[in-house]
Design a protein around this motif. Structure first.
Motif, PDB file in Angstrom:
ATOM      1  N   GLU A 208       0.861  -1.172   0.097  1.00  0.00           N
ATOM      2  CA  GLU A 208      -0.048   0.070  -0.161  1.00  0.00           C
ATOM      3  C   GLU A 208       1.103   1.296   0.011  1.00  0.00           C
ATOM      4  O   GLU A 208       0.655   2.180  -0.828  1.00  0.00           O
ATOM      5  N   ASN A 209       1.771   1.270   0.897  1.00  0.00           N
ATOM      6  CA  ASN A 209       2.810   2.617   0.951  1.00  0.00           C
ATOM      7  C   ASN A 209       3.625   2.624  -0.136  1.00  0.00           C
ATOM      8  O   ASN A 209       4.080   3.813  -0.357  1.00  0.00           O
ATOM      9  N   THR A 210       4.110   1.545  -0.365  1.00  0.00           N
ATOM     10  CA  THR A 210       5.209   1.635  -1.574  1.00  0.00           C
ATOM     11  C   THR A 210       4.538   2.174  -2.845  1.00  0.00           C
ATOM     12  O   THR A 210       4.979   2.891  -3.580  1.00  0.00           O
ATOM     13  N   PHE A 211       3.268   1.720  -3.275  1.00  0.00           N
ATOM     14  CA  PHE A 211       2.586   2.161  -4.504  1.00  0.00           C
ATOM     15  C   PHE A 211       2.378   3.952  -4.293  1.00  0.00           C
ATOM     16  O   PHE A 211       2.751   4.222  -5.260  1.00  0.00           O
ATOM     17  N   ARG A 212       1.937   4.290  -3.145  1.00  0.00           N
ATOM     18  CA  ARG A 212       2.070   5.567  -3.083  1.00  0.00           C
ATOM     19  C   ARG A 212       3.339   6.125  -3.131  1.00  0.00           C
ATOM     20  O   ARG A 212       3.288   7.236  -3.791  1.00  0.00           O
ATOM     21  N   HIS A 213       4.388   5.807  -2.566  1.00  0.00           N
ATOM     22  CA  HIS A 213       5.672   6.313  -2.472  1.00  0.00           C
ATOM     23  C   HIS A 213       6.043   6.533  -4.067  1.00  0.00           C
ATOM     24  O   HIS A 213       6.610   7.411  -4.251  1.00  0.00           O
ATOM     25  N   VAL A 214       6.046   5.395  -4.768  1.00  0.00           N
ATOM     26  CA  VAL A 214       6.487   5.210  -6.113  1.00  0.00           C
ATOM     27  C   VAL A 214       5.800   6.492  -6.989  1.00  0.00           C
ATOM     28  O   VAL A 214       6.532   7.102  -7.782  1.00  0.00           O
ATOM     29  N   ASN A 215       4.386   6.405  -6.817  1.00  0.00           N
ATOM     30  CA  ASN A 215       3.661   7.203  -7.680  1.00  0.00           C
ATOM     31  C   ASN A 215       3.603   8.844  -7.214  1.00  0.00           C
ATOM     32  O   ASN A 215       3.714   9.633  -8.330  1.00  0.00           O
ATOM     33  N   ILE A 216       4.051   9.207  -6.244  1.00  0.00           N
ATOM     34  CA  ILE A 216       4.183  10.426  -5.913  1.00  0.00           C
ATOM     35  C   ILE A 216       5.530  10.853  -6.532  1.00  0.00           C
ATOM     36  O   ILE A 216       5.499  11.881  -6.698  1.00  0.00           O
ATOM     37  N   GLY A 255       7.146  17.564  -0.668  1.00  0.00           N
ATOM     38  CA  GLY A 255       7.881  16.332  -0.319  1.00  0.00           C
ATOM     39  C   GLY A 255       6.768  15.566   0.492  1.00  0.00           C
ATOM     40  O   GLY A 255       5.514  16.051   0.675  1.00  0.00           O
ATOM     41  N   VAL A 256       7.196  14.377   0.878  1.00  0.00           N
ATOM     42  CA  VAL A 256       6.182  13.439   1.616  1.00  0.00           C
ATOM     43  C   VAL A 256       6.496  13.317   2.892  1.00  0.00           C
ATOM     44  O   VAL A 256       7.728  13.497   3.503  1.00  0.00           O
ATOM     45  N   GLY A 257       5.546  13.038   3.924  1.00  0.00           N
ATOM     46  CA  GLY A 257       5.907  13.201   5.150  1.00  0.00           C
ATOM     47  C   GLY A 257       4.837  11.922   6.008  1.00  0.00           C
ATOM     48  O   GLY A 257       4.438  11.343   5.474  1.00  0.00           O
ATOM     49  N   GLY A 258       4.936  12.139   7.390  1.00  0.00           N
ATOM     50  CA  GLY A 258       4.191  11.224   8.219  1.00  0.00           C
ATOM     51  C   GLY A 258       5.335   9.716   8.284  1.00  0.00           C
ATOM     52  O   GLY A 258       6.387   9.629   7.959  1.00  0.00           O
ATOM     53  N   HIS A 259       4.621   8.916   8.839  1.00  0.00           N
ATOM     54  CA  HIS A 259       5.282   7.779   9.023  1.00  0.00           C
ATOM     55  C   HIS A 259       5.246   6.526   7.837  1.00  0.00           C
ATOM     56  O   HIS A 259       6.030   5.919   7.452  1.00  0.00           O
ATOM     57  N   CYS A 260       4.006   6.617   7.140  1.00  0.00           N
ATOM     58  CA  CYS A 260       3.847   5.613   6.288  1.00  0.00           C
ATOM     59  C   CYS A 260       4.660   5.632   5.030  1.00  0.00           C
ATOM     60  O   CYS A 260       5.605   4.950   4.689  1.00  0.00           O
ATOM     61  N   ILE A 261       4.528   6.975   4.086  1.00  0.00           N
ATOM     62  CA  ILE A 261       5.115   6.877   2.876  1.00  0.00           C
ATOM     63  C   ILE A 261       6.708   7.049   2.854  1.00  0.00           C
ATOM     64  O   ILE A 261       7.228   6.339   2.127  1.00  0.00           O
ATOM     65  N   GLU A 284      14.239   2.688  -3.964  1.00  0.00           N
ATOM     66  CA  GLU A 284      15.197   3.771  -3.883  1.00  0.00           C
ATOM     67  C   GLU A 284      15.570   4.737  -4.532  1.00  0.00           C
ATOM     68  O   GLU A 284      15.731   5.658  -4.096  1.00  0.00           O
ATOM     69  N   LEU A 285      14.849   4.673  -5.741  1.00  0.00           N
ATOM     70  CA  LEU A 285      14.602   5.710  -6.575  1.00  0.00           C
ATOM     71  C   LEU A 285      13.561   6.982  -6.150  1.00  0.00           C
ATOM     72  O   LEU A 285      13.713   7.972  -6.318  1.00  0.00           O
ATOM     73  N   ALA A 286      12.627   6.178  -5.803  1.00  0.00           N
ATOM     74  CA  ALA A 286      11.419   6.769  -5.165  1.00  0.00           C
ATOM     75  C   ALA A 286      11.781   7.846  -4.015  1.00  0.00           C
ATOM     76  O   ALA A 286      11.546   8.892  -3.806  1.00  0.00           O
ATOM     77  N   GLU A 287      12.423   6.968  -3.072  1.00  0.00           N
ATOM     78  CA  GLU A 287      13.178   7.744  -1.856  1.00  0.00           C
ATOM     79  C   GLU A 287      14.016   8.667  -2.278  1.00  0.00           C
ATOM     80  O   GLU A 287      13.961   9.822  -1.682  1.00  0.00           O
ATOM     81  N   GLU A 288      14.791   8.715  -3.364  1.00  0.00           N
ATOM     82  CA  GLU A 288      15.863  10.044  -3.740  1.00  0.00           C
ATOM     83  C   GLU A 288      15.165  11.058  -4.333  1.00  0.00           C
ATOM     84  O   GLU A 288      15.396  12.252  -3.971  1.00  0.00           O
TER      85      GLU A 288
END
Length: 422
Positions: A208-216, A255-261, A284-288
């Motif tokens: 769930e959270n990786t899906f959001r992380h990558v698309n954001i 940018g993204v925040g909170g615990h999840c993303i 790793e790319l999404a995090e960057e």
């Protein structure tokens, strides 16, 4: 009375779960190590945005009671663990709180008790870390005691979906464990979804959270070249969203925040690398990309000030909304922190307004700030006003009309001479 429940951890997940369970007929002990939190809760004073004092007082009448005594675990039919799992220095989750909770449960647990871990973590934690400590007294999982994982799905500030009407995924270490956990949650959750096992339930949360992380990250990356190509990306996304199938809209921001993303996908990436020896490159790319988003905002600030023949050094910059999400007070991983650090490092005179955060110390920025009283007046004297979170209390047209120059990182304003989108 349905039974006795102990909820370990009375934060933004544990307290709402405890109150809903009390509403469903359980005698509930909210176990927390913070004595001040326990005292405040028993006095009817909530420390959680999503739980009002009135709601807490109703919970106290329904059978909720806060406690700092771990011996209450011995009274429990069910124990829920809702403790923090912050990011450790090596990139995986810091499981110290989980281990302490599990060890404490193991000290007091009685036969036939159901223990459920809700704290977000990597697949395998329930079986490899949690269960051995819970069952350290020699109890057999699936026979003497029952152990399961159920990912928390609390969305702070969401007025539509709460504990009752958000489907609950449950995966036990054995089929008997899953059955017990499903039966428990059906008392106060409308829809309970059994997973194949604990690892699948753990994995579902990270999906769930990786899906959001990558698309954001995708739209945050597209934002940069859209600006260079003079394309209004927000308008393009609005147009794409009209497609009734095969598309889900994500929008760029500071940018993204909170615990999840920003945190949870790292658990999976760390697990893959530690166990399998290769990288989860998409995460790793999404995090960057998402980590760099606040720094891109800072670059746009410098660009806008330069257009007005103003240096960042000495410029008065007002930040509006410094929480990670609108209409809550949660500051965890807020992109306002790295943005403020960068601007202050460049010599800017940074101030802020946030109705939910009266005092703010931007992480590693070396300053302590107090929220300005009147955002309209502050915007009128600032060289640049930056909208980070559109709290419901903000009158955006009025703010935009008063501001000398505004940078809208949420794409909710109309572009004019004073307002620029990110």
């Amino acid at each position: 009375m349905t039974g006795t429940l102990v909820v370990i951890g009375q934060g933004y997940v544990g307290l709402p779960m405890a109150l809903r369970a009390a509403e469903g007929g359980f005698k509930v002990y909210g176990l927390d190590t913070n004595a001040k939190t326990v005292e405040a809760l028993n006095s009817g004073l909530s420390h959680i945005d999503d739980v009002s004092d009135d709601e807490l007082r109703r919970g106290l009448k329904n059978g909720f009671e806060a406690s700092g005594d771990p011996a209450v675990i011995g009274l429990a039919d069910v124990v829920l663990v809702c403790v923090p799992t912050p990011l450790a220095e090596e990139g995986g989750p810091d499981l110290e709180a989980v281990r302490m909770a599990a060890g404490t449960i193991g000290d007091y647990i009685t036969p036939k008790t159901l223990a459920i871990l809700e704290s977000t973590t990597y697949p395998g934690t329930t079986e490899e870390v949690f269960a051995p400590l819970v069952s350290k007294g020699g109890l057999t999982v699936g026979e003497d005691i029952f152990i399961a994982f159920s990912p928390e799905r609390i969305d702070p500030g969401n007025e539509k979906y709460g504990v009752r009407n958000t489907p609950k995924v449950v995966g036990g270490m054995t089929e008997a464990c899953t059955i017990q956990a499903v039966q428990f949650y059906t008392h106060f959750v409308d829809t309970v979804v059994p997973a194949k096992g604990a690892k699948e339930a753990e994995m579902s949360k990270l999906i769930e959270n990786t899906f959001r992380h990558v698309n954001i990250a995708l739209v945050n990356e597209m934002l940069r070249f859209s600006h260079e190509l003079d394309i209004d990306l927000w308008n393009a996304i609005d147009c794409a969203e009209t497609k009734p199938f095969g598309f889900m809209a994500f929008r760029p921001g500071p940018g993204v925040g909170g615990h999840c993303i920003p945190v949870d996908p790292s658990y999976l990436s760390h697990r893959v690398k530690a166990r399998l020896g290769y990288s989860f490159r998409m995460v790793e790319l999404a995090e960057e990309i998402n980590t760099a988003a606040p720094l891109y905002v800072a670059d746009r600030v410098r660009e806008l000030l330069n257009e007005r023949e103003r240096s960042v050094k000495g410029a008065k910059i007002l930040l509006l909304g410094v929480t990670y999400k609108a209409n809550i007070s949660d500051m965890r991983e807020s992109p306002a922190d790295p943005l403020a650090k960068r601007l202050i490092g460049w010599g800017a005179d940074v101030s802020y307004h946030d109705p939910h955060v009266p005092q703010w110390q931007p992480h590693r920025a070396g300053v302590s700030l107090t929220s300005v009283e009147d955002p309209d007046q502050a915007a009128s004297v600032a060289d640049l006003t930056i909208l980070l979170q559109l709290h419901s209390t903000y009158n955006l047209p009025a703010l935009a009309s008063r501001a000398k120059c505004m940078l809208d990182t949420r794409g909710v304003s109309q572009n004019d001479g004073r307002v620029a989108k990110l």
